[in-house]
Design a protein around this motif. Structure first.
Motif, short mmCIF file in Angstrom:
data_model
loop_
_atom_site.label_atom_id
_atom_site.label_comp_id
_atom_site.label_asym_id
_atom_site.label_seq_id
_atom_site.Cartn_x
_atom_site.Cartn_y
_atom_site.Cartn_z
N PRO A 173 0.82 -1.21 0.00
CA PRO A 173 0.00 0.00 0.00
C PRO A 173 0.85 1.26 0.00
CG PRO A 173 0.16 -0.84 2.23
CD PRO A 173 0.96 -1.78 1.35
N SER A 174 0.24 2.36 -0.45
CA SER A 174 0.92 3.66 -0.42
C SER A 174 -0.04 4.72 0.08
CB SER A 174 1.43 4.04 -1.81
OG SER A 174 0.37 4.16 -2.73
N THR A 194 -2.17 2.90 2.95
CA THR A 194 -1.52 2.22 4.07
C THR A 194 -2.43 2.14 5.29
OG1 THR A 194 -0.44 4.24 4.93
CG2 THR A 194 0.77 2.95 3.29
N GLY A 252 -4.11 -0.83 4.43
CA GLY A 252 -3.17 -1.95 4.41
C GLY A 252 -2.77 -2.46 5.77
N LEU A 253 -2.55 -1.56 6.73
CA LEU A 253 -2.18 -2.00 8.07
C LEU A 253 -3.24 -2.91 8.67
CD1 LEU A 253 -0.64 1.20 9.74
CD2 LEU A 253 0.58 -0.83 8.93
N TYR A 292 4.31 -7.23 4.19
CA TYR A 292 3.75 -5.88 4.11
C TYR A 292 4.85 -4.94 3.66
CZ TYR A 292 1.75 -1.39 5.54
OH TYR A 292 1.28 -0.10 5.55
N GLY A 316 5.04 -0.96 2.98
CA GLY A 316 4.40 0.34 2.98
C GLY A 316 5.32 1.42 2.43
N GLN A 343 4.07 6.02 4.06
CA GLN A 343 3.35 5.38 5.16
C GLN A 343 2.60 6.39 6.03
OE1 GLN A 343 3.14 1.90 5.95
NE2 GLN A 343 1.56 2.68 7.34
N ILE A 350 8.98 -0.77 5.50
CA ILE A 350 8.56 0.58 5.14
C ILE A 350 9.69 1.25 4.38
CG2 ILE A 350 7.94 2.90 5.96
CD1 ILE A 350 6.55 1.63 8.33
N GLN A 354 10.36 4.84 2.78
CA GLN A 354 9.74 6.16 2.90
C GLN A 354 10.60 7.25 2.28
OE1 GLN A 354 6.81 6.05 4.26
NE2 GLN A 354 6.24 8.03 5.11
#
Length: 365
Positions: free
Chosen positions: A149-150, A154, A157-158, A171, A173, A176, A294, A296
């Motif tokens: 997910p973005s 997210t 998604g979480l 997962y 992200g 995030q 993650i 980022q």
């Protein structure tokens, strides 16, 4: 994000039309050629699937069906990822990439604007996401997929990853989002600081009047804030112009009518944010029964890297990694698709292929 993207699009369309459209036709044709998949073991399926009672656009593409499957959840709300195929073409050499335009977004909205099942809610998207996941598992004949997910995706998604480890093998992200029930105000304060430095007193007053607690904002106020947050940062604004709008303008999938519908979908989807600011990701649980990553943007002003890192540090997972993408703000994976692919190959692919060897298969020929 809807306001800043729409304003930038208007400026682009003010240039001489004939030359602009001619250049667009050439570039769209080149991108269509780039997107062809001819590999014998490849897959290229793009079309509408009945999900949650309506037709929703799903793309499944990759050069080798035995590669791990990545299921994207786009942000926004309503900011579909379907325009970005040319930018992420290299990813499809190493993964099977699944793109889904959610109800109220992108090609799903353009297909039938009046048939979206009423106002879009977070709960409805959650149910759709589970149905899409199960469709992909069945179509690809795999046990689990990588959830990627973005941004606003997210938040969805979480909850999917935490509650459904039987469906997802990792997962990943990016951009995030961390919902903290109004405790963290760093992005809000940063927006005010940039607006003050630019002398935009009217905008400062508007943001101050809203207050720092997003739980008190209406959907329209959130949209206004997003516009000012992104538009006040030069790097984010540059990414919107060159990457987001550039990809949309040159996508083989997007006619001018579909481009118009893309922005209509973003406005239609504003209702998704209602109630989401009440969520508390830390209180809801930080234990994940899968590898957790993650990646980022180091300079992200919308979902600050420090906030994402603090959440990551609290996460318990069998394997986890946090990486910054330098030179990127929000939309980091699209600004630096080469760097993002490197991170996928360095961290994610080894984790999911190890799980495959241990008997929790991620892909089956």
């Amino acid at each position: 994000m809807f306001g800043v993207i729409l304003a930038t699009t208007t400026a682009v369309l003010a240039t001489p039309v004939a030359g602009l459209l001619g250049h667009r036709a050439v570039r769209r044709s080149a991108n269509a050629a780039l997107m062809r998949i001819d590999a014998p073991a490849g897959i290229d399926e793009q079309g509408f699937v009945r999900i949650g009672g309506i037709d929703q656009w799903i793309s499944i593409r990759g050069e080798d069906r035995t590669n791990p499957v990545l299921l994207e959840l786009h942000g926004g709300p309503g900011a579909a990822n379907s325009p970005y195929g040319a930018r992420t073409r290299e990813w499809e050499k190493h993964f099977t990439l699944v793109r889904w335009d959610m109800r109220g977004a992108g090609l799903t909205f353009a297909h039938a604007p009046a048939d979206q099942g009423g106002p879009v809610t977070f709960a409805r998207l959650h149910q759709d996401a589970l149905e899409v996941t199960r469709y992909v598992l069945d179509r690809m004949r795999v046990d689990r997929v990588v959830l990627m997910p973005s941004s606003f995706g997210t938040t969805l998604g979480l909850r999917l990853a935490r509650n459904h480890p039987e469906l997802y093998c990792a997962y990943v992200g990016t951009d995030q989002n961390v919902q903290e029930a109004g405790r963290d105000t760093s992005a809000y304060e940063g927006t005010l600081e940039r607006l003050r430095a630019a002398g935009r007193t009217k905008d400062v007053a508007a943001i101050e009047a809203m207050g720092s607690d997003p739980r008190r904002w209406t959907s329209a106020q959130r949209s206004s804030y997003d516009k000012l947050c992104a538009g006040s940062d030069p790097l984010t604004l540059d990414t919107v112009k060159k990457v987001i709008l550039g990809s949309l303008w040159l996508s083989p999938l997007y006619t001018l009518g579909r481009i118009k519908a893309y922005f209509g979908g973003q406005g239609f989807s504003e209702s998704v944010t209602e109630g989401v600011s009440e969520f508390d990701d830390l209180a809801d649980g930080t234990r994940f029964e899968m590898p957790f990553f993650i990646f980022q943007g180091a300079l992200d002003v919308i979902t600050p890297a420090a906030r994402a890192k603090a959440y990551f540090d609290a996460v318990e997972a069998p394997v986890k990694a946090f990486e910054l993408i330098e030179g990127a703000s929000h939309f980091a994976a699209l600004r630096r698709p080469d760097r993002f692919l490197d991170l996928l190959l360095t961290h994610v692919r080894p984790a999911v292929t190890t799980a495959d060897r241990q008997g929790t298969a991620t892909s089956t020929p």
